[in-house]
Design a protein around this motif. Structure first.
Motif, mmCIF file in Angstrom:
data_model
loop_
_atom_site.group_PDB
_atom_site.id
_atom_site.type_symbol
_atom_site.label_atom_id
_atom_site.label_comp_id
_atom_site.label_asym_id
_atom_site.label_seq_id
_atom_site.Cartn_x
_atom_site.Cartn_y
_atom_site.Cartn_z
ATOM 1 N N PRO A 43 0.781 -1.297 0.052
ATOM 2 C CA PRO A 43 -0.114 -0.049 0.022
ATOM 3 C C PRO A 43 0.851 1.460 -0.042
ATOM 4 C CG PRO A 43 0.208 -0.861 2.244
ATOM 5 C CD PRO A 43 0.689 -1.963 1.338
ATOM 6 N N LYS A 57 -0.450 -6.383 -6.201
ATOM 7 C CA LYS A 57 -1.234 -5.249 -6.270
ATOM 8 C C LYS A 57 -0.390 -4.300 -5.356
ATOM 9 C CE LYS A 57 -5.053 -2.814 -6.648
ATOM 10 N NZ LYS A 57 -5.239 -1.965 -7.992
ATOM 11 N N TYR A 59 -0.441 0.031 -4.282
ATOM 12 C CA TYR A 59 -0.768 1.567 -4.214
ATOM 13 C C TYR A 59 0.024 2.430 -4.057
ATOM 14 C CZ TYR A 59 -5.293 -1.058 -2.658
ATOM 15 O OH TYR A 59 -6.376 -1.855 -2.355
ATOM 16 N N THR A 60 0.009 3.523 -5.122
ATOM 17 C CA THR A 60 1.028 4.735 -5.110
ATOM 18 C C THR A 60 0.507 5.867 -4.040
ATOM 19 O OG1 THR A 60 0.203 5.606 -6.814
ATOM 20 C CG2 THR A 60 1.768 4.007 -7.579
ATOM 21 N N LYS A 61 1.332 6.738 -3.976
ATOM 22 C CA LYS A 61 1.005 7.935 -3.278
ATOM 23 C C LYS A 61 -0.432 8.600 -3.722
ATOM 24 C CE LYS A 61 2.974 12.102 -1.563
ATOM 25 N NZ LYS A 61 4.238 12.947 -1.428
ATOM 26 N N GLU A 62 -0.484 8.495 -4.997
ATOM 27 C CA GLU A 62 -1.767 8.978 -5.898
ATOM 28 C C GLU A 62 -3.040 8.105 -5.388
ATOM 29 O OE1 GLU A 62 1.162 8.730 -7.474
ATOM 30 O OE2 GLU A 62 1.492 10.596 -7.136
ATOM 31 N N ASP A 63 -2.751 6.893 -5.360
ATOM 32 C CA ASP A 63 -3.983 5.749 -4.771
ATOM 33 C C ASP A 63 -4.216 6.161 -3.390
ATOM 34 O OD1 ASP A 63 -3.889 4.474 -7.425
ATOM 35 O OD2 ASP A 63 -2.200 3.395 -6.713
ATOM 36 N N ASP A 64 -3.436 6.390 -2.596
ATOM 37 C CA ASP A 64 -3.722 6.778 -1.197
ATOM 38 C C ASP A 64 -4.118 5.421 -0.343
ATOM 39 O OD1 ASP A 64 -4.169 7.872 1.339
ATOM 40 O OD2 ASP A 64 -6.097 8.661 0.907
ATOM 41 N N GLY A 65 -3.070 4.990 -0.006
ATOM 42 C CA GLY A 65 -2.928 3.405 0.575
ATOM 43 C C GLY A 65 -3.959 3.363 1.867
ATOM 44 N N GLN A 68 -7.796 2.825 1.098
ATOM 45 C CA GLN A 68 -8.037 1.590 0.337
ATOM 46 C C GLN A 68 -8.101 0.464 1.292
ATOM 47 O OE1 GLN A 68 -8.639 1.671 -2.840
ATOM 48 N NE2 GLN A 68 -7.552 3.577 -3.365
#
Length: 181
Positions: A43, A57, A59-65, A68
C-alpha cells in the motif's frame, strides 16, 4: 520528542520526499517465505524500480493506501514522516472483517516513541524482528543512520518466520514486552 533525528529525516526525506525503496535483499528474503513468493499488496509503493515487484497489487501515493482496503499478505514501508497514521490504519485493517491475513511493516527501531508503543507494541502486532545492521535504502547514498525493525501483524507461515529470523533477532509480542522494547 517522538520525531526522528535530523540525520534520519535527511535519509528518509531527502528533497522533501520520504519514499525510499526497501533494499532488495530484504524483500527477496521475505518473498522466500511466502506461499506465492510475493506479497499480495504493497500500500506504500512508488519508490521501487519498475522491474522489481514487491506485491501483486500496489497502491502509490496517488492511490492513497490509507483510504483503500487491504487484503492478503501485505508489505508496508510507510513514509516515516507519517508513522502515526499508517500504524493506526494497520491496526484498523487488522481488526476489519475480511481484513488482511498479515501486515509486515518496516520501521525505524524507535521503540521508545509513542507511535511505536501505542500502535506496534500496544497494538495488534505479534512478531518483531530487530534487523541486524543498517539498511541501505534504494535512492540514498549511505546506510540509514538508525536501526530498523520489522513489525508483523497477523498470521504468517512458519517458512516466513524462518526467513524473517534470518534477518535479525526475532521476538514475539510477549518476549518484546518482557524485554521492554
Amino acid at each position: 520528542d517522538d520525531s526522528l533525528s535530523p540525520m534520519a529525516v535527511q535519509v528518509t526525506s531527502q528533497d522533501g520526499n520520504d519514499e525510499r525503496a526497501t533494499p532488495k535483499r530484504l524483500i527477496r528474503a521475505l518473498h522466500n517465505g511466502l506461499p506465492n513468493n510475493v506479497f499480495d499488496l504493497d500500500p506504500c509503493s512508488g519508490a521501487e524500480p519498475d522491474h522489481f515487484t514487491i506485491a501483486e497489487k500496489a497502491y502509490t501515493k496517488e492511490d492513497d493506501g490509507l483510504s483503500q482496503p487491504w487484503f492478503g499478505h501485505v508489505y508496508c514501508n510507510p513514509p516515516y514522516s507519517d508513522l502515526d497514521n499508517w500504524l493506526q490504519y494497520i491496526n484498523t485493517q487488522m481488526r476489519r472483517e475480511n481484513g488482511p491475513t498479515s501486515v509486515t511493516c518496516l520501521l525505524p527501531a524507535n521503540t521508545s516513541t509513542q507511535w511505536f508503543q501505542q500502535y506496534a507494541a500496544g497494538g495488534e502486532a505479534e512478531i518483531f524482528c530487530l534487523i541486524e545492521g543498517r539498511l541501505d535504502f534504494q535512492g540514498t547514498e549511505h546506510s540509514a543512520p538508525f536501526a530498523s525493525i520489522l513489525v508483523i501483524f497477523g498470521d504468517v507461515p512458519l517458512e516466513y518466520l524462518e526467513q524473517v529470523e534470518s534477518l535479525g533477532t526475532l521476538l514475539t509480542k510477549v518476549e518484546a514486552n518482557d524485554a521492554h522494547i
